[in-house]
Design a protein around this motif. Structure first.
Motif, PDB file in Angstrom:
ATOM      1  N   TYR A  95       0.797  -1.379   0.145  1.00 10.93           N
ATOM      2  CA  TYR A  95       0.172   0.088   0.080  1.00 10.93           C
ATOM      3  C   TYR A  95       0.770   1.111   0.004  1.00 10.93           C
ATOM      4  O   TYR A  95       1.957   1.265   0.431  1.00 10.93           O
ATOM      5  CB  TYR A  95      -1.029   0.060   1.049  1.00 10.93           C
ATOM      6  N   LYS A  96       0.428   2.182  -0.588  1.00 15.51           N
ATOM      7  CA  LYS A  96       1.133   3.539  -0.721  1.00 15.51           C
ATOM      8  C   LYS A  96       1.351   4.203   0.804  1.00 15.51           C
ATOM      9  O   LYS A  96       2.163   4.780   1.265  1.00 15.51           O
ATOM     10  CB  LYS A  96       0.422   4.468  -1.654  1.00 15.51           C
ATOM     11  N   THR A  97      -0.106   3.960   1.313  1.00 16.90           N
ATOM     12  CA  THR A  97       0.081   4.790   2.762  1.00 16.90           C
ATOM     13  C   THR A  97      -0.465   3.738   3.754  1.00 16.90           C
ATOM     14  O   THR A  97      -1.316   3.122   3.601  1.00 16.90           O
ATOM     15  CB  THR A  97      -0.916   5.807   2.819  1.00 16.90           C
ATOM     16  N   THR A  98       0.228   3.647   4.813  1.00 19.04           N
ATOM     17  CA  THR A  98      -0.214   2.524   5.979  1.00 19.04           C
ATOM     18  C   THR A  98      -0.291   3.562   7.366  1.00 19.04           C
ATOM     19  O   THR A  98       0.659   4.250   7.570  1.00 19.04           O
ATOM     20  CB  THR A  98       0.531   1.383   6.037  1.00 19.04           C
ATOM     21  N   VAL A  99      -0.956   3.192   8.223  1.00 22.51           N
ATOM     22  CA  VAL A  99      -0.772   3.553   9.661  1.00 22.51           C
ATOM     23  C   VAL A  99      -0.572   2.245  10.709  1.00 22.51           C
ATOM     24  O   VAL A  99      -1.343   1.340  10.644  1.00 22.51           O
ATOM     25  CB  VAL A  99      -2.230   4.260   9.900  1.00 22.51           C
ATOM     26  N   SER A 100       0.561   2.549  11.341  1.00 18.20           N
ATOM     27  CA  SER A 100       0.842   1.373  12.131  1.00 18.20           C
ATOM     28  C   SER A 100       0.834   1.866  13.555  1.00 18.20           C
ATOM     29  O   SER A 100       1.545   2.766  13.877  1.00 18.20           O
ATOM     30  CB  SER A 100       2.310   0.797  11.884  1.00 18.20           C
ATOM     31  N   ILE A 101       0.197   1.046  14.351  1.00 17.24           N
ATOM     32  CA  ILE A 101       0.078   1.450  15.806  1.00 17.24           C
ATOM     33  C   ILE A 101       0.353   0.407  16.698  1.00 17.24           C
ATOM     34  O   ILE A 101      -0.056  -0.641  16.763  1.00 17.24           O
ATOM     35  CB  ILE A 101      -1.397   2.006  16.280  1.00 17.24           C
ATOM     36  N   GLY A 102       1.359   0.292  17.744  1.00 18.63           N
ATOM     37  CA  GLY A 102       1.698  -0.582  18.643  1.00 18.63           C
ATOM     38  C   GLY A 102       2.249  -0.196  19.880  1.00 18.63           C
ATOM     39  O   GLY A 102       2.706   1.182  19.991  1.00 18.63           O
ATOM     40  N   ALA A 103       1.955  -0.651  21.048  1.00 12.46           N
ATOM     41  CA  ALA A 103       2.494  -0.283  22.348  1.00 12.46           C
ATOM     42  C   ALA A 103       3.096  -1.591  23.204  1.00 12.46           C
ATOM     43  O   ALA A 103       2.480  -2.520  22.763  1.00 12.46           O
ATOM     44  CB  ALA A 103       1.319   0.546  22.991  1.00 12.46           C
ATOM     45  N   GLY A 104       3.883  -1.516  24.077  1.00 12.00           N
ATOM     46  CA  GLY A 104       4.636  -2.529  24.686  1.00 12.00           C
ATOM     47  C   GLY A 104       4.923  -3.525  23.862  1.00 12.00           C
ATOM     48  O   GLY A 104       5.959  -3.225  23.116  1.00 12.00           O
TER      49      GLY A 104
END
Length: 117
Positions: A95-104
């Motif tokens: 994909y051209k644009t992605t959003v990745s969210i992670g914690a811990g």
């Protein structure tokens, strides 16, 4: 560990087994190596009996070896690897644009993704 005949995608995980500790126990760990690198790595935090035993075994059976990258432990026993296995982040580079969210502990898969970027 050096990669030989290994194909992986960023964010995947493997199961590790150390016969020094148990021949029946396999534990999952996220790969922190980028697919472009020539070695395989995982980061292991001591958080239970198995990881504490692994740390003790590595300390007891390793000798420090200085390499270009710095000091590394050279093990005198084998660790079996099963995998790699896919994750939702397997297609992240499609994909051209992605959003990745992670914690811990959920941030671990992004180590290999960021290395690939």
């Amino acid at each position: 560990m050096r990669k030989k005949g290994w194909k992986q995608h960023a964010g995947q995980y493997v199961f590790l087994q150390c016969s020094e500790l148990s021949i029946f126990e396999w534990h999952p760990f996220t790969l922190t190596t980028a697919p472009e690198e020539d070695y395989l790595s995982v980061h292991i935090r001591k958080s239970g009996d198995w990881t504490a035993s692994l740390l003790k075994a590595v300390a007891g059976h390793s000798k420090d070896k200085t390499t270009k990258e710095g000091k590394r432990a050279e093990l005198n026993f084998k660790i079996a690897v099963d995998g790699p296995y896919g994750t939702p982040s397997d297609d992240i580079f499609k994909y051209k644009t992605t959003v990745s969210i992670g914690a811990g502990v959920g941030v671990t898969p992004y180590a290999s993704i960021l290395k690939s970027v």
